[in-house]
Scaffold this active site. Structure first.
Site, short mmCIF file in Angstrom:
data_model
loop_
_atom_site.label_atom_id
_atom_site.label_comp_id
_atom_site.label_asym_id
_atom_site.label_seq_id
_atom_site.Cartn_x
_atom_site.Cartn_y
_atom_site.Cartn_z
N GLU A 43 139.63 114.40 38.97
CA GLU A 43 138.87 114.45 37.72
C GLU A 43 139.20 115.76 37.00
O GLU A 43 139.42 116.80 37.62
CB GLU A 43 137.38 114.42 38.06
CG GLU A 43 136.44 114.58 36.89
CD GLU A 43 134.98 114.67 37.32
OE1 GLU A 43 134.12 114.27 36.53
OE2 GLU A 43 134.71 115.16 38.44
N LYS A 116 134.02 107.60 32.39
CA LYS A 116 132.96 107.84 33.38
C LYS A 116 131.60 107.32 32.90
O LYS A 116 131.12 107.68 31.84
CB LYS A 116 132.89 109.34 33.68
CG LYS A 116 131.97 109.73 34.83
CD LYS A 116 132.07 111.23 35.05
CE LYS A 116 131.25 111.71 36.23
NZ LYS A 116 131.36 113.18 36.40
N CYS A 158 133.99 110.49 40.17
CA CYS A 158 133.06 111.48 40.73
C CYS A 158 131.64 110.96 40.95
O CYS A 158 131.37 110.29 41.94
CB CYS A 158 133.07 112.73 39.85
SG CYS A 158 132.44 114.22 40.69
#
Length: 283
Positions: A43, A116, A158
């Protein structure tokens, strides 16, 4: 299809995209030398800023990003596909950015993008205070898995790791590999990183590839590291280390493992996971 070797990379991104590109180019060379057929990077590989304001000043559209362009050139030169986390601007809001991951194929073309969904807002006593939602626009869609030469890959990023619904959805859509490019904090990494990654592999019966940032990025941010590749039985096939010394920028590293879809099918056939949708709604 026989087993395919892939690489997971680990680096300490800073606010300098030129520096971070050089680090990623080093990881690309290491992956090629190791015989990997794809490289998975963390990321925010393009930069990690000190503040949200600095991030908004650094971000560039993909077509104008020297970081992305450099990776596209390297992917084409080495015929090595690259999965990498970057930032993109939000056109309607100059104070926010998008936290995304892209797949650059062996010709250097961008063939997949995911934004995300779950943002990291946390205030841990004695630990980090981070509010990602203040400066990052949340994603609104789970993107379907995309085809590669070694299997169907589903992308997450994440903090998505803490929500099993997204990985279960990707599995239902045919995912064989699920990725978690990350920049986990040290306290949360110590407590939950390996446990959550293994759980996602076990419950989806997919390979899990988790490329992680490591070390001190700036005066506020330190990442846990421990990039991993995990098989559908939950076994850790490859793992890198964590922080060496507080304040030190770690040397970029890779580790590799084989993706074996025959083994995946063996796990799935020997222990079929058939959800009772007649009893509870499928997540």
């Amino acid at each position: 299809m026989g087993p395919t070797r892939v690489a997971v990379g680990q680096l300490t991104s800073t606010a300098s995209m030129a520096h971070n590109l050089r680090q990623c180019q080093l990881l690309i060379k290491k992956a090629v030398q190791a015989g990997a057929k794809a490289l998975f990077l963390p990321e925010a590989s393009d930069y990690i800023a000190l503040t949200g304001e600095e991030s908004a000043n650094l971000v560039k559209p993909i077509e104008k990003s020297e970081f992305v362009h450099g990776l596209q050139v390297a992917a084409n030169n080495h015929k090595l596909p690259i999965h990498v986390g970057i930032h993109e601007p939000v056109e309607a809001d100059s104070t926010k950015v998008k936290n995304t991951v892209i797949w650059i194929d062996e010709q250097g073309d961008i063939e997949h993008r995911y934004q995300k969904i779950h943002l990291f807002d946390v205030n841990i006593k004695g630990g980090p205070i981070l509010t990602e939602s203040k400066w990052v626009e949340k994603g609104m869609a789970i993107e379907p898995p995309f085809e590669t030469s070694f299997g169907k890959v589903g992308s997450t990023i994440c903090f998505d790791l803490r929500f099993p619904e997204i990985s279960l959805n990707l599995r239902r859509q045919g995912a064989q590999i699920i990725t978690y490019p990350s920049a986990f904090t040290v306290p949360t990494g110590l407590a939950h990183w390996a446990t959550l990654l293994r759980a996602r592999a076990i419950e989806t019966q997919c390979y899990v590839i988790a490329a992680a940032q490591v070390g001190r990025h700036n005066e506020k941010r330190v990442s846990y590291g421990h990039s991993m590749i995990i098989d559908p039985w939950g076994q850790v096939l490859a793992e890198l280390g964590g922080n060496k010394h507080d304040g030190e920028v770690n040397e970029p590293e890779i580790t590799t493992a084989e993706i074996d879809l025959d083994f995946m099918e063996k796990v799935r056939s020997e222990m079929p996971l058939q959800r009772r949708t007649d009893v509870y709604p499928e997540v």
